[in-house]
Design a protein around this motif. Structure first.
Motif, PDB file in Angstrom:
ATOM      1  N   TYR A   1      -7.671   1.177  -1.207  1.00 35.35           N
ATOM      2  CA  TYR A   1      -6.577   0.578  -1.966  1.00 35.35           C
ATOM      3  C   TYR A   1      -7.127  -0.571  -2.811  1.00 35.35           C
ATOM      4  O   TYR A   1      -8.044  -1.278  -2.384  1.00 35.35           O
ATOM      5  CB  TYR A   1      -5.512   0.023  -1.016  1.00 35.35           C
TER       6      TYR A   1
ATOM      7  N   ARG B   1      -4.026   3.824  -4.841  1.00 34.84           N
ATOM      8  CA  ARG B   1      -4.511   4.539  -3.665  1.00 34.84           C
ATOM      9  C   ARG B   1      -5.442   5.660  -4.098  1.00 34.84           C
ATOM     10  O   ARG B   1      -5.110   6.449  -4.973  1.00 34.84           O
ATOM     11  CB  ARG B   1      -3.344   5.152  -2.870  1.00 34.84           C
TER      12      ARG B   1
ATOM     13  N   THR C   1      -0.980  -1.644  -6.380  1.00 32.26           N
ATOM     14  CA  THR C   1      -2.076  -1.271  -5.493  1.00 32.26           C
ATOM     15  C   THR C   1      -2.331   0.223  -5.619  1.00 32.26           C
ATOM     16  O   THR C   1      -1.484   1.038  -5.214  1.00 32.26           O
ATOM     17  CB  THR C   1      -1.740  -1.622  -4.031  1.00 32.26           C
TER      18      THR C   1
ATOM     19  N   ARG D   1       0.808  -1.224   0.000  1.00 32.23           N
ATOM     20  CA  ARG D   1       0.000   0.000   0.000  1.00 32.23           C
ATOM     21  C   ARG D   1       0.843   1.276   0.000  1.00 32.23           C
ATOM     22  O   ARG D   1       0.331   2.355  -0.290  1.00 32.23           O
ATOM     23  CB  ARG D   1      -0.912   0.015   1.228  1.00 32.23           C
TER      24      ARG D   1
END
Length: 399
Positions: free
Chosen positions: A332, A323, A321, A300
């Motif tokens: 996420y 955001r 991932t 993340r």
């Protein structure tokens, strides 16, 4: 006396456990059904669904249409869809397992099959790394081809097909080939075919109906047709199975396998849900550990902020991932788009809320954003439940 204390202790444990379990009220569920039915109807969606889990427990499900327009098989959590670029997030789980084992390194230079480092010819002394591929900062161009093996050895200063003028690690540019590199790296590190590795390490332990080849699905009868924006069959389930059976290469060939991890995953809605639960929590789902808590957190993070990272420029992606801030919370995950298909797996780790969202045969064109408008609205809608959902407590009577 001891018996009474034991009962009180049990009640306390159950109450603590139950305080983590949330349930929607009947009114919340009814309003959600109406909301999503309206959304899917207005978009003229052929099929799809929404699953929401909270701290490992499903709190809501919505299903629309069937595996095909004519068949009497309505969509359920068992229905399998081809999920396009959500594939990259799932492939990243396999990569991180190998990083934990020391079989892959995020910052080691990526190499061709002969061991020669892959280079942007404009920066011959700059490494291109796995961390860069997973954060889309390799300097590979968005349109770099990924269907066959990239011809790395032919790339020179005149190249306009593969690399941009940016230095590796310095700038974000989403390129499907970055996702394709994951497949190649997994095969190089394990000596196994990519599908075999992912099946043995992720899908089988979790009991997930998933595969990168339709004919190898544990239950191919659950596979849905893919529909285009006009609501016509783009690819039937039967055709997926036929083509994949004819074209499947069971060998381990890291020099050539770049396509599967770009967008080739077939997976059930509940399969996405289980992997989402692991990523939203401590790396575990259904008692099966996929990753360590540290690896889950690392996926993340902004990779440019980490000491010694080969990524120096900011990217909206951690390790495969994405955001995004919605309703004041950071979510996420990853989105997949292909023809009329829209697939999303997103999670909010603070509350351990997971949203699986699939629209198949979506009539309206996609926006240019990383998350299309409809799944973003779905996540915003679910975000309100994080605060509003009422806890349901288990009552244990003492003696």
């Amino acid at each position: 006396m001891n018996k009474r204390w034991a009962a009180l202790a049990l009640a306390a444990v159950l109450l603590l456990s139950a305080s983590r379990a949330f349930a929607l009220t009947e009114d919340q569920a009814a309003r959600a059904n109406s909301y999503f039915a309206g959304m899917f109807d207005r978009a003229e969606v052929v099929s799809g669904g929404v699953l929401v889990t909270r701290q490992g427990q499903r709190v809501y499900s919505f299903f629309w249409g069937g595996q095909s327009k004519s068949a009497a098989h309505p969509v359920t959590e068992k229905t399998v869809f081809k999920v396009a670029s959500v594939t990259k997030l799932i492939a990243a789980v396999g990569v991180m397992q190998l990083v934990e084992e020391g079989k892959l390194s995020l910052d080691a230079p990526l190499c061709r099959s002969d061991g020669t480092p892959i280079r942007n010819p404009r920066y011959p002394n700059k490494d291109v790394t796995l961390r860069q591929a997973m954060s889309h900062t390799t300097s590979l161009l968005p349109a770099a081809p990924y269907i066959g093996a990239p011809r790395w050895e032919r790339i020179d200063e005149t190249d306009k097909t593969y690399f941009s003028s940016a230095a590796p690690g310095s700038a974000y540019a989403y390129a499907n080939l970055n996702g394709g590199i994951l497949c190649s790296e997994i095969e190089r590190a394990t000596g196994q075919n990519f599908n075999t590795y992912m099946t043995e390490q992720i899908f089988e332990p979790l009991g997930i109906n998933a595969s990168f080849s339709a004919h190898l699905l544990p239950d191919p009868t659950r596979l849905a047709n893919t529909y285009d924006p006009q609501g016509l069959v783009y690819q039937s389930a039967a055709r997926y199975i036929e083509l994949d059976a004819a074209e499947y290469d069971p060998a381990c060939d890291p020099a050539s396998h770049y396509r599967a991890s770009v967008g080739g995953l077939y997976i059930s809605l509940e399969g996405l849900e289980k992997i989402g639960v692991a990523l939203a929590g401590n790396g575990t789902a259904d008692g099966v550990r996929l990753l360590s808590p540290g690896s889950v957190r690392l996926m993340r993070q902004d990779q440019s902020l980490l000491p010694g990272s080969s990524v120096t420029g900011q990217s909206p992606y951690g390790l495969c991932t994405y955001r995004v801030e919605i309703e004041g919370r950071v979510w996420y995950g990853h989105q997949g788009r292909w023809e009329g298909l829209l697939a999303d797996l997103f999670y909010e780790p603070e509350s351990e809320t997971v949203v699986v969202f699939v629209m198949n045969g979506l009539a309206v064109s996609f926006s240019g954003k990383e998350i299309a408008t409809r799944p973003e609205r779905a996540i915003a809608y679910v975000s309100r439940w994080i605060e509003d959902a009422q806890p349901s407590f288990v009552v244990v009577e003492g003696e």
